[in-house]
Design a protein around this motif. Structure first.
Motif, PDB file in Angstrom:
ATOM      1  N   VAL A  37      -2.605  10.948   2.853  1.00  0.00           N
ATOM      2  CA  VAL A  37      -3.786  10.086   2.850  1.00  0.00           C
ATOM      3  C   VAL A  37      -4.570  10.408   4.120  1.00  0.00           C
ATOM      4  CG1 VAL A  37      -4.642   7.727   2.975  1.00  0.00           C
ATOM      5  CG2 VAL A  37      -2.664   8.252   1.534  1.00  0.00           C
ATOM      6  N   PHE A  38      -5.794  10.914   3.956  1.00  0.00           N
ATOM      7  CA  PHE A  38      -6.645  11.240   5.096  1.00  0.00           C
ATOM      8  C   PHE A  38      -7.611  10.095   5.323  1.00  0.00           C
ATOM      9  CE2 PHE A  38     -10.560  13.174   6.883  1.00  0.00           C
ATOM     10  CZ  PHE A  38     -10.016  13.653   8.067  1.00  0.00           C
ATOM     11  N   TYR A  39      -7.594   9.532   6.548  1.00  0.00           N
ATOM     12  CA  TYR A  39      -8.452   8.391   6.841  1.00  0.00           C
ATOM     13  C   TYR A  39      -8.760   8.365   8.328  1.00  0.00           C
ATOM     14  CZ  TYR A  39     -10.270   3.623   6.923  1.00  0.00           C
ATOM     15  OH  TYR A  39     -11.081   2.521   7.088  1.00  0.00           O
ATOM     16  N   GLU A 101      -2.970   1.683  -1.190  1.00  0.00           N
ATOM     17  CA  GLU A 101      -3.599   2.562  -0.206  1.00  0.00           C
ATOM     18  C   GLU A 101      -4.586   1.790   0.654  1.00  0.00           C
ATOM     19  OE1 GLU A 101      -5.328   6.226  -1.342  1.00  0.00           O
ATOM     20  OE2 GLU A 101      -3.463   7.057  -2.151  1.00  0.00           O
ATOM     21  N   ASP A 102      -5.229   0.793   0.084  1.00  0.00           N
ATOM     22  CA  ASP A 102      -6.166  -0.010   0.869  1.00  0.00           C
ATOM     23  C   ASP A 102      -5.455  -0.719   2.016  1.00  0.00           C
ATOM     24  OD1 ASP A 102      -8.349   0.726  -0.615  1.00  0.00           O
ATOM     25  OD2 ASP A 102      -8.312  -1.045  -1.920  1.00  0.00           O
ATOM     26  N   SER A 103      -4.277  -1.274   1.749  1.00  0.00           N
ATOM     27  CA  SER A 103      -3.541  -1.948   2.820  1.00  0.00           C
ATOM     28  C   SER A 103      -3.044  -0.945   3.853  1.00  0.00           C
ATOM     29  CB  SER A 103      -2.381  -2.762   2.249  1.00  0.00           C
ATOM     30  OG  SER A 103      -1.445  -1.938   1.592  1.00  0.00           O
ATOM     31  N   LEU A 104      -2.691   0.267   3.397  1.00  0.00           N
ATOM     32  CA  LEU A 104      -2.292   1.335   4.318  1.00  0.00           C
ATOM     33  C   LEU A 104      -3.462   1.712   5.228  1.00  0.00           C
ATOM     34  CD1 LEU A 104      -0.192   3.580   5.110  1.00  0.00           C
ATOM     35  CD2 LEU A 104      -1.334   5.009   3.410  1.00  0.00           C
ATOM     36  N   LYS A 105      -4.640   1.872   4.646  1.00  0.00           N
ATOM     37  CA  LYS A 105      -5.829   2.232   5.424  1.00  0.00           C
ATOM     38  C   LYS A 105      -6.213   1.113   6.391  1.00  0.00           C
ATOM     39  CE  LYS A 105      -7.739   5.443   2.016  1.00  0.00           C
ATOM     40  NZ  LYS A 105      -8.811   5.679   1.011  1.00  0.00           N
TER      41      LYS A 105
END
Length: 300
Positions: A37-39, A101-105
């Motif tokens: 996941v790239f952020y 993924e939203d919570s990870l970001k």
């Protein structure tokens, strides 16, 4: 399999580490869905895992299954070590799970600056561990050879009757224990300071009892060192010099590494909370972490 996954699935997100550069990692036997996941300029290495296997209730059972745990922890470390071949990496504790993924970001957003600072500090460095064990009988014998006071007591014992000799022996043993304890503290400090000079950072960590180490000798030093890779040879040479210096005192050195740098990734947040990368305080937004990670052998 790896790349930039956009679609959502019903599976949970398991995080391994955060890296500063794009790693090239293939799937492993235990994780067939590893991806990045790239952020915000950071690369988060994750995989999709079964909610049936990694939900909180299931984990209470699985953590008591030694075969399951050993396999999963080994895979967790293997993925992080592969990432470290390409980039500095901030390792997360085993079994840190996100719902989406939203919570990870959101977590990456919250700690973005701290992650950047840690990755800059870890760049070009490795974590190494040093444990020192002591054969107490041999160490005490060395203490006797150095102590004039103990030698005098021994001479007095030889010329005394049975009763007085008994009490003098007890006095000698107590004195030897006291001197040995002080000498061990001095040795521990001297060894740690000598090795710290070769490192960028160093921490003493918890001494482990014999029941954990499985060794008959007492552990007197347990420390981790953050080494610039070009300094490794000097570090090993310093250990060899210390081994030579203490070879007749019963001290035994155990140097291992490189390890994922768990011990050099603490985060001081703006809220004043001191956290490790497990984020075990559970203060993520919207209850995003559903299992907070557990300690593995390298994090003790």
């Amino acid at each position: 399999k790896h790349g930039y996954k956009v679609e959502m699935s019903e599976k949970l997100i398991y995080i391994y580490c955060v890296a500063g550069r794009m790693p090239e990692i293939e799937s492993t036997e235990d994780s067939d869905d590893i991806y990045t996941v790239f952020y915000r300029g950071l690369y988060v290495m994750v995989s999709r895992v079964s909610s049936e296997e990694f939900n909180e209730d299931a984990m209470k059972i699985n953590l008591n299954d030694m075969m399951w745990l050993e396999s999963k922890v080994r895979n967790h470390e293997r993925v992080i070590e592969k990432v470290m071949d390409y980039s500095a990496a901030i390792p997360f504790k085993f079994a840190t799970i996100f719902k989406t993924e939203d919570s990870l970001k959101a977590m990456v957003e919250n700690y973005h600056n701290e992650f950047r600072d840690i990755l800059a500090r870890l760049e070009g460095h490795e974590e190494w561990g040093v444990k020192v064990y002591c054969d107490m009988q041999k160490f005490k014998s060395a203490v006797v050879r150095k102590s004039e006071h103990i030698m005098k007591i021994e001479d007095e014992i030889k010329s005394s009757g049975i009763g007085k000799a008994y009490f003098l022996n007890k006095k000698k043993e107590e004195f030897m224990d006291d001197i040995a304890s002080k000498e061990i503290i001095e040795c521990r400090m001297e060894i740690h300071e000598a090795l710290q000079k070769e490192s960028s950072d160093a921490h003493p960590i918890k001494l482990l009892p014999k029941e954990v180490t499985g060794r008959k000798d007492k552990m007197i030093l347990n420390a981790v060192f953050l080494l610039a890779k070009p300094k490794l040879e000097d570090f090993i040479e310093s250990i060899d010099c210390l081994k030579e210096k203490y070879k007749d005192t019963g001290l035994k050195f155990d140097c291992t590494g490189p390890w994922p740098p768990y011990n050099f990734c603490s985060i001081n947040t703006a809220k004043g909370i001191d956290e490790t990368t497990s984020f075990s305080s559970g203060k993520e937004p919207n209850g995003s972490i559903i299992f907070n990670g557990v300690e593995d052998g390298n994090a003790i």
